[in-house]
Structure formats: C-alpha cells, structure tokens
Design an enzyme around this catalytic site. Structure first.
Site, mmCIF file in Angstrom:
data_model
loop_
_atom_site.group_PDB
_atom_site.id
_atom_site.type_symbol
_atom_site.label_atom_id
_atom_site.label_comp_id
_atom_site.label_asym_id
_atom_site.label_seq_id
_atom_site.Cartn_x
_atom_site.Cartn_y
_atom_site.Cartn_z
ATOM 1 N N CYS A 120 -3.083 2.701 -19.935
ATOM 2 C CA CYS A 120 -3.984 2.028 -20.770
ATOM 3 C C CYS A 120 -4.353 0.596 -20.311
ATOM 4 C CB CYS A 120 -3.378 2.029 -21.970
ATOM 5 S SG CYS A 120 -3.432 3.742 -22.537
ATOM 6 N N TYR A 161 6.911 1.109 0.136
ATOM 7 C CA TYR A 161 6.427 0.450 -1.282
ATOM 8 C C TYR A 161 5.741 1.173 -2.038
ATOM 9 C CZ TYR A 161 7.833 -2.991 2.209
ATOM 10 O OH TYR A 161 8.693 -3.514 3.254
HETATM 11 C C1 LIG Z 1 10.094 -6.659 3.531
HETATM 12 C C2 LIG Z 1 10.854 -7.046 4.757
HETATM 13 C C3 LIG Z 1 10.800 -6.514 5.764
HETATM 14 C C4 LIG Z 1 9.808 -5.319 6.099
HETATM 15 O O1 LIG Z 1 8.514 -5.577 6.047
HETATM 16 P P1 LIG Z 1 7.225 -4.391 6.673
HETATM 17 O O2 LIG Z 1 5.977 -4.946 6.505
HETATM 18 O O3 LIG Z 1 7.576 -3.117 5.437
HETATM 19 O O4 LIG Z 1 7.704 -4.023 7.920
HETATM 20 C C5 LIG Z 1 11.590 -7.190 6.945
HETATM 21 N N1 LIG Z 1 12.261 -7.817 6.727
HETATM 22 C C6 LIG Z 1 12.577 -8.588 5.645
HETATM 23 C C7 LIG Z 1 13.268 -9.866 5.618
HETATM 24 C C8 LIG Z 1 11.670 -8.387 4.708
HETATM 25 O O5 LIG Z 1 11.923 -9.062 3.450
#
Ligand SMILES: *Cc1c(COP(=O)(O)O)cnc(C)c1O
Length: 402
Positions: free
Chosen positions: A328, A356
């Site tokens: 909504c 994600y």
């Molecule tokens: C989120 C994150 C990643 C991964 O990033 P991607 O864009 O999904 O590859 C790697 N290292 C750290 C510390 C993160 O917080």
C-alpha cells in the site's frame, strides 16, 4: 533458466518464489579466480550479506571461497554452513565493541575501521593481529547509498590518518596483518580500482607485518542489455601486475583478497511472481504481481533496473507495462517496460535476483517472506520454506491486562 521449468517451479512451490542456479555461481567464481591468476595467492571472501541462505554459502565454501561477514550473526551462519573459522573475515562498521570481542572469541579474522575501536581492541587483546579498513577517498559506486569510499563516507579510517593509526599502535603494540578497502558497489570504472589500490599499497608499505591486501568489492554485473560490466579480465591483468610489483618491493608474497557479493550471486537468481491484476488507466497498463517492496526492494530503494520477463508467454507480442507490487504505497518494479503480452495469472521473472533481494526482504504489510529454491545440476531443491502466520506472530507479546 528454461521458461517452462520456471513456471513449473511456481506450480510446485507456490508464488512468489526465489530460484537460484548453483552453476551460475560456480561459473562466476571460476571466472574471477581465472581473471586474477597472475597473482600467486588470491582468495575470494564471499560477501555473505548479499545472499545468506546456508546452501548458497555451502556452494561457495565447496568452491574454496572464504566469507566476509558484517555482523556476528553472519559469522554464525557461516559456521553453520561449515566454513572453517580461519576462512571467515569480519568487516564491521559502527558495531559495538562487545560484538567485535565476540567475533574475536569465535576466532575469525577481524578488520577494524575506527581509531577508538582499534585502541580498545589493542588493550583488550594484546598482540592480537588485526587489519585496517582504509578510506582511500575515491568516489566510485553505482549510486550515493552504495558509494562508500569517498571523503565524507562513514566507512574506513581516512588515508590521511596514518600517523594517528601509528600513535595508537605505539601504545597497544597491535600488529597490523592486512590493509582493506571497499570503495562501493557497482563500480563501472576499472581505473578506480587501480587508483584506490595504489593508495592502499601506500599505506601497507608503512607497516612491516602485512600478510594480505584486501580490495573489497564493487564488481558490477550487467542488469540490462548493453549495460557496462566491470571488465574483469582486463582489471585482473592491470591489478595483478601492480600487485606483484608491490610484493617484490615489499619483499614478501602477500595474499590478495576480494570480497565479491553481487558478482558471485546476482545473476544466479530469478524472482518469480504471479500477475494478480492487469489494470488499464488512461496512460499506463499496470501488471500487479503478488509481491512488492517487501520482497525485492532494490528498484524502489536504489532505482535499480531489473529485467522482467513473462515466462508464461515468452513469445507473445510486446506491449508496454508498469510492473507494480501489492504494497500500500507506490512500489514499482519496472516502468514503461516492453514485455511479452501479460494476462492475469502469468508468471513474471525478475532477473538478477540473487543478490540483495531475499536478504533485504521484510514482512511489511504482514506478508510472508517467499520460499527459496536452489537448482543443483538441473535438479530443484527447496532451500527455505515460505513463511506462515506463525512467523508473523513470532516474538509478539500480548499484555494480559489489555
Ligand atoms: C557489501 C560488501 C561487499 C560486497 O559488495 P558487492 O557489491 O556485493 O560485491 C564487500 N565487502 C564489504 C566490506 C561489504 O560491506
């Protein structure tokens, strides 16, 4: 994945449904390892937050991957998936010292990104090695929320504060075993990596106990046709040469570490949802699906583009649709999108749903989170059951006197 097969999975497991293909994860892992094969000791630490299903973790562990965790709960998930504790890294930001101490007791590798925490850590665990997350002050990343290496970012210790780091270490005697950076997600400019690595190596050479250099991630995958993706093979050549030269200068064969999340799992996933309603308004044809921002929030939160295919009618004439959710508030998955003609009851596949997507899902509007399926060697396995009303009630406490 084959359209008919995807439709049959929704008949078997219900809708909406996350489906991941293990062979895509395997291919991405191998491709990345090959790209950096000029470096003797390369290690990938899968960024667990992108997809936390135990089976996805296991697929990566079996490939030889380590893991990178941002919370103590992610560490525990990796242990549950069978990761060796020495293959787990912990890279928190802004968490309590108690949580860092808990991670230390569990025995994982720790990267700190705050001077005050570095001092506390050194006092609490004398002589325990840690690595440092450095902010190289490079602007890179697909959008402001995921650009985390620029000067005003909350992440890392500023590259300009190396003297302050040394002052803390002079007090605590903590050996620095690695330097780390993570400049952001969705970096489309390969030169940003190289530039940032040079800055990081400039920090590494000021410490004589370095064992590894961790370049984090940000590797981009294509979301739409013609999209720019990180040229991994080219990057591997350039970075590898630069890194090998540094090792020679440093006088030690260091480990090179990456922490890919999106690159390894994004393209493995499809999110399948059923079309509940078609609504024609004066200007727009809406296809309303049995899902919303509660299950896949990236288009609404980051303006991300996800391809949408009608797997029930893949060869129908193309028409323009807005694909929207049932929440909504305005939750639009795709606007003005050419999709094969959609009828009520059709199954749509939202692509690049491996990273994600489920891991950011919620129960907003008191909806159940979807089931998840993993395809291994062509066979489908249910790897998470759909939630039930029990899950919605779980943890709520009724006050007797009300
Ligand atoms: C989120 C994150 C990643 C991964 O990033 P991607 O864009 O999904 O590859 C790697 N290292 C750290 C510390 C993160 O917080």
């Amino acid at each position: 994945m084959d359209n008919q097969f995807l439709v049959s999975l929704t008949e078997k497991y219900g809708s909406p449904l996350y489906v991941y293909n293990a062979s895509v994860i395997e291919n991405q892992y191998t491709r990345m390892m090959n790209a950096f094969s000029s470096v003797k000791n390369v290690k990938l630490n899968y960024a667990v937050k992108s997809n936390t299903n135990l089976n996805v973790l296991k697929v990566l562990k079996n490939l030889g991957s380590g893991s990178d965790c941002v919370s103590v709960q992610e560490i525990k998930l990796c242990l549950a998936a069978g990761f060796d504790v020495k293959d787990i890294s912990y890279t928190p930001n802004g968490v309590s010292f108690e949580e860092i101490a808990e991670a230390k007791e569990l025995g994982v590798k720790i990267t700190l990104d705050n001077l005050s925490i570095l001092e506390k850590f050194g006092n609490a665990f004398p002589n325990a090695p840690v690595s440092l997350r450095i902010n190289p002050h490079i602007m890179a990343g697909g959008n402001a929320k995921i650009s985390v290496g620029h000067i005003d970012s909350k992440f890392g210790i500023s590259v300009n504060q190396v003297e302050e780091i040394k002052a803390v270490l002079a007090k605590t005697g903590t050996p620095i075993n690695g330097v780390h950076m993570h400049t952001g997600s969705d970096i489309s400019d390969a030169s940003a990596f190289v530039q940032a690595m040079e800055v990081l190596l400039g920090v590494a050479e000021q410490f004589n106990t370095i064992e590894f250099v961790d370049l984090g991630s940000g590797f981009k995958v294509p979301y739409k046709d013609g999209d720019y993706a990180t040229d991994l093979e080219e990057l591997g050549k350039v970075l590898g040469a630069s890194f090998n030269a540094f090792c020679t200068k440093y006088g030690k064969e260091l480990n090179l570490i990456f922490e890919p999340g999106k690159f390894l799992v994004s393209e493995s996933g499809s999110f399948l949802a059923k079309v509940n309603v078609i609504k024609q308004t004066p200007n727009i044809t809406f296809a309303g699906i049995d899902s919303g921002l509660n299950h896949l929030i990236r288009p609404m939160m980051y303006d991300s583009y996800h391809k949408v295919r009608n797997v029930s009618n893949p060869n129908g004439p193309k028409k323009e649709y807005n694909v929207v959710g049932y929440i909504c508030e305005t939750d639009t998955f795709a606007s003005n999108r050419e999709i094969s003609e959609i009828s009520e009851g059709d199954i749509l596949s939202i692509e690049n749903a491996g990273a994600y997507c489920f891991s950011m899902a919620s129960n907003y509007n008191s909806r159940y989170r979807p089931a998840e399926v993993l395809i291994v060697k062509g066979k489908d396995y249910l790897i998470r059951e759909r939630e039930t009303f029990e899950d919605i009630l779980k943890g709520q406490i009724l006050i007797d006197s009300l």
